[in-house]
Design a protein around this motif. Structure first.
Motif, PDB file in Angstrom:
ATOM      1  N   TYR A   1     -57.305  21.634  38.951  1.00  0.00           N
ATOM      2  CA  TYR A   1     -56.166  20.963  38.334  1.00  0.00           C
ATOM      3  C   TYR A   1     -55.771  19.726  39.130  1.00  0.00           C
ATOM      4  CZ  TYR A   1     -55.576  25.328  35.731  1.00  0.00           C
ATOM      5  OH  TYR A   1     -55.766  26.417  34.923  1.00  0.00           O
ATOM      6  N   LEU A   2     -55.534  18.640  38.428  1.00  0.00           N
ATOM      7  CA  LEU A   2     -55.064  17.393  39.027  1.00  0.00           C
ATOM      8  C   LEU A   2     -53.592  17.211  38.693  1.00  0.00           C
ATOM      9  CD1 LEU A   2     -55.868  14.692  40.493  1.00  0.00           C
ATOM     10  CD2 LEU A   2     -56.223  13.737  38.195  1.00  0.00           C
ATOM     11  N   ILE A   3     -52.815  16.733  39.667  1.00  0.00           N
ATOM     12  CA  ILE A   3     -51.372  16.533  39.483  1.00  0.00           C
ATOM     13  C   ILE A   3     -51.005  15.094  39.806  1.00  0.00           C
ATOM     14  CG2 ILE A   3     -49.065  17.212  40.264  1.00  0.00           C
ATOM     15  CD1 ILE A   3     -50.305  19.917  41.076  1.00  0.00           C
ATOM     16  N   ASP A   4     -50.265  14.455  38.896  1.00  0.00           N
ATOM     17  CA  ASP A   4     -49.676  13.140  39.157  1.00  0.00           C
ATOM     18  C   ASP A   4     -48.360  13.397  39.892  1.00  0.00           C
ATOM     19  OD1 ASP A   4     -48.120  10.772  39.012  1.00  0.00           O
ATOM     20  OD2 ASP A   4     -49.208  10.112  37.219  1.00  0.00           O
ATOM     21  N   ARG A   5     -48.295  13.021  41.160  1.00  0.00           N
ATOM     22  CA  ARG A   5     -47.127  13.339  41.972  1.00  0.00           C
ATOM     23  C   ARG A   5     -45.875  12.569  41.546  1.00  0.00           C
ATOM     24  NH1 ARG A   5     -48.309  13.306  48.268  1.00  0.00           N
ATOM     25  NH2 ARG A   5     -46.077  13.807  48.146  1.00  0.00           N
ATOM     26  N   LYS A   6     -46.041  11.479  40.821  1.00  0.00           N
ATOM     27  CA  LYS A   6     -44.881  10.707  40.375  1.00  0.00           C
ATOM     28  C   LYS A   6     -44.264  11.316  39.121  1.00  0.00           C
ATOM     29  CE  LYS A   6     -43.348   6.049  39.150  1.00  0.00           C
ATOM     30  NZ  LYS A   6     -43.750   4.630  38.961  1.00  0.00           N
ATOM     31  N   THR A   7     -45.116  11.725  38.175  1.00  0.00           N
ATOM     32  CA  THR A   7     -44.622  12.232  36.898  1.00  0.00           C
ATOM     33  C   THR A   7     -44.636  13.749  36.828  1.00  0.00           C
ATOM     34  OG1 THR A   7     -46.813  12.226  35.868  1.00  0.00           O
ATOM     35  CG2 THR A   7     -45.548  10.169  35.785  1.00  0.00           C
TER      36      THR A   7
ATOM     37  N   ARG B   1     -52.739   3.875  36.193  1.00  0.00           N
ATOM     38  CA  ARG B   1     -51.278   4.018  36.255  1.00  0.00           C
ATOM     39  C   ARG B   1     -50.730   3.312  37.491  1.00  0.00           C
ATOM     40  NH1 ARG B   1     -50.467  10.491  34.743  1.00  0.00           N
ATOM     41  NH2 ARG B   1     -51.311  10.357  32.635  1.00  0.00           N
ATOM     42  N   LYS B   2     -49.563   2.728  37.331  1.00  0.00           N
ATOM     43  CA  LYS B   2     -48.916   2.049  38.438  1.00  0.00           C
ATOM     44  C   LYS B   2     -47.844   2.952  39.039  1.00  0.00           C
ATOM     45  CE  LYS B   2     -49.709  -2.610  36.663  1.00  0.00           C
ATOM     46  NZ  LYS B   2     -49.082  -3.899  36.266  1.00  0.00           N
TER      47      LYS B   2
END
Length: 446
Positions: A382-388, A445-446
């Motif tokens: 699983y990959l996680i976007d730490r910002k969203t 993504r920025k």
């Protein structure tokens, strides 16, 4: 005379085949497949059943030039192999064996490892990878001594082991020492810890030593009243060490940190009795990722974790932690998931958690703070976007019968993840080295 020459030739051939020579090249096995569930591209850098396994996620996996990955393999039993990510070519990079962890330098094309010496001591070896790769490509290999440098030798009574880490300045290594050596340096009056949990591990004392790679000077770093495991350095901050209280499962206090001069010893994340903390890994200059497990179901009537075996004594042969002997811990009555601890502020956040199942198990993160990654008992990634806080499954179906777990590790740029997988294995156990890229739409993504 002809018979004698023939016998000598056969002996030389068998010896070379059995032990192998440094620089020996193997044809590319590289194969790209699509995950049948997620559609994600999986880049298998090895595909044969040759006993491959990656270095533990506490350590770098890529060489400093970012072109080669180094891993353990039985292609040449007892020796390390490197694979070129672009071409897929495989090169044997040790000769004469190694013990424990392979420490890949990030400022130079060097590899550091331990090797058992002739007098029950441990030698610490520096290997010039750049020269090995150059000579291997040209087909003009020299004797192994031309590529190795003996940095120093540990005293046999130290009981040094290959659980070793390379400091950020690449001038020192840290390694585990034996109980007798640790006891010599333990603070007077400290009570030794006993074994904890059903695996009968965790009893002290334990200790960490260091060696100066230029001079061979040995120093004692720290002694503690419990068993030490998973020594790792902060490869961004010289002199910062992370290690654990090793029990083979739940520890009373899993994660620890100390400075190389022996000062600053403290729990990295002070845990509660109900928390099952495991698989810590330094991921950036100031952060350590770890799993707070949520893998045990609750028997509501008994108000205890569900036991797999009737007596709770039998270890689950596939996945750990189901025995009752671990106590009332690892359930989802409290917050669990992929945790990230800040070494400076000591703040902890939960980056994400699976909705069900074991929860995230082996974890890592990108050094730029954008992504986190974790596997689970089903061998899904699983990959996680730490910002969203968005989470996506990258790949699944890597066979629960595999000889080991996925053990994901990011590259330095945070664009790809190395795992080990039995997806292509005919015997459902043998593992291969695999790369999973962070999806392009996420990288934009920025």
């Amino acid at each position: 005379m002809k018979i004698k020459i023939l016998l000598n030739t056969i002996i030389l051939f068998v010896t070379a085949t059995t032990f192998g020579q440094i620089g020996t090249r193997f044809a590319s096995e590289k194969k790209i497949v699509k995950d049948p569930v997620t559609g994600q591209e999986l880049i298998f850098l090895t595909t044969k059943s040759a006993g491959d396994s990656k270095t533990y996620p506490t350590h770098p996996q890529w060489t400093s030039d970012g072109e080669w990955l180094i891993f353990r393999s039985n292609r040449v039993k007892g020796e390390a192999i490197a694979v070129n990510e672009k071409s897929g070519v495989l090169v044997q990079v040790t000769e004469g064996g190694y013990s424990g962890t392979l420490c890949i330098a990030q400022k130079s094309m060097k590899l550091y490892f331990m090797r058992k010496g002739p007098e029950e001591n441990m030698q610490i070896i520096e290997l010039n990878l750049g020269t090995v790769f150059e000579d291997s490509k040209s087909g003009k290999m020299k004797p192994v001594a031309a590529y190795e440098r003996l940095c120093g030798i540990t005293n046999p009574e130290m009981g040094a082991s290959g659980d070793m880490a390379l400091d950020a300045d690449e001038e020192r290594v840290y390694f585990r020492v034996g109980k007798e050596e640790a006891a010599k340096h333990l603070t007077a009056g400290v009570t030794l810890e006993k074994s904890f949990g059903p695996r009968n591990m965790g009893a002290g004392p334990g200790g960490i030593g260091s060696m100066n790679l230029k001079t061979g000077e040995l120093k004692h770093v720290i002694s503690v009243p419990f068993q030490i495991g998973h020594i790792q350095s902060n490869i961004w901050n010289s002199g910062e060490i992370i290690f654990c209280w090793e029990t083979g499962g739940k520890s009373p206090q899993r994660t620890w940190t100390v400075i190389a001069d022996g000062t600053g010893l403290r729990p990295l994340y002070p845990e509660s009795d109900f928390e099952w903390v495991t698989h810590e890994a330094v991921i950036s200059k100031d952060e350590v990722a770890m799993a707070i497990m949520g893998h045990r179901k609750i028997d509501i009537e008994k108000d205890t974790p569900v036991e797999v075996a009737a007596n709770g004594e039998i270890r689950n042969p596939v996945n750990p932690g189901q025995e009752s002997n671990w106590g009332a811990t690892g359930t989802r009555e409290k917050p669990t998931g992929l945790a990230i601890v800040n070494l400076r502020t000591r703040e902890m956040i939960i980056a994400g958690q699976t909705k069900s199942g074991s929860g995230l198990w082996h974890v890592h993160g990108s050094a730029d703070g954008k992504w986190a990654v974790g596997d689970d008992f089903s061998r899904s990634l699983y990959l996680i976007d730490r910002k969203t806080n968005e989470m996506m499954m990258l790949t699944t179906g890597h066979k629960e019968t595999a000889a080991d777990h996925l053990h994901p590790t990011f590259n330095r740029e945070g664009t790809k993840i190395e795992i080990q997988s039995a997806m292509l294995s005919e015997d459902n156990r043998s593992m291969n080295i695999c790369i999973v890229n962070v999806p392009k739409e996420w990288l934009k993504r920025k």
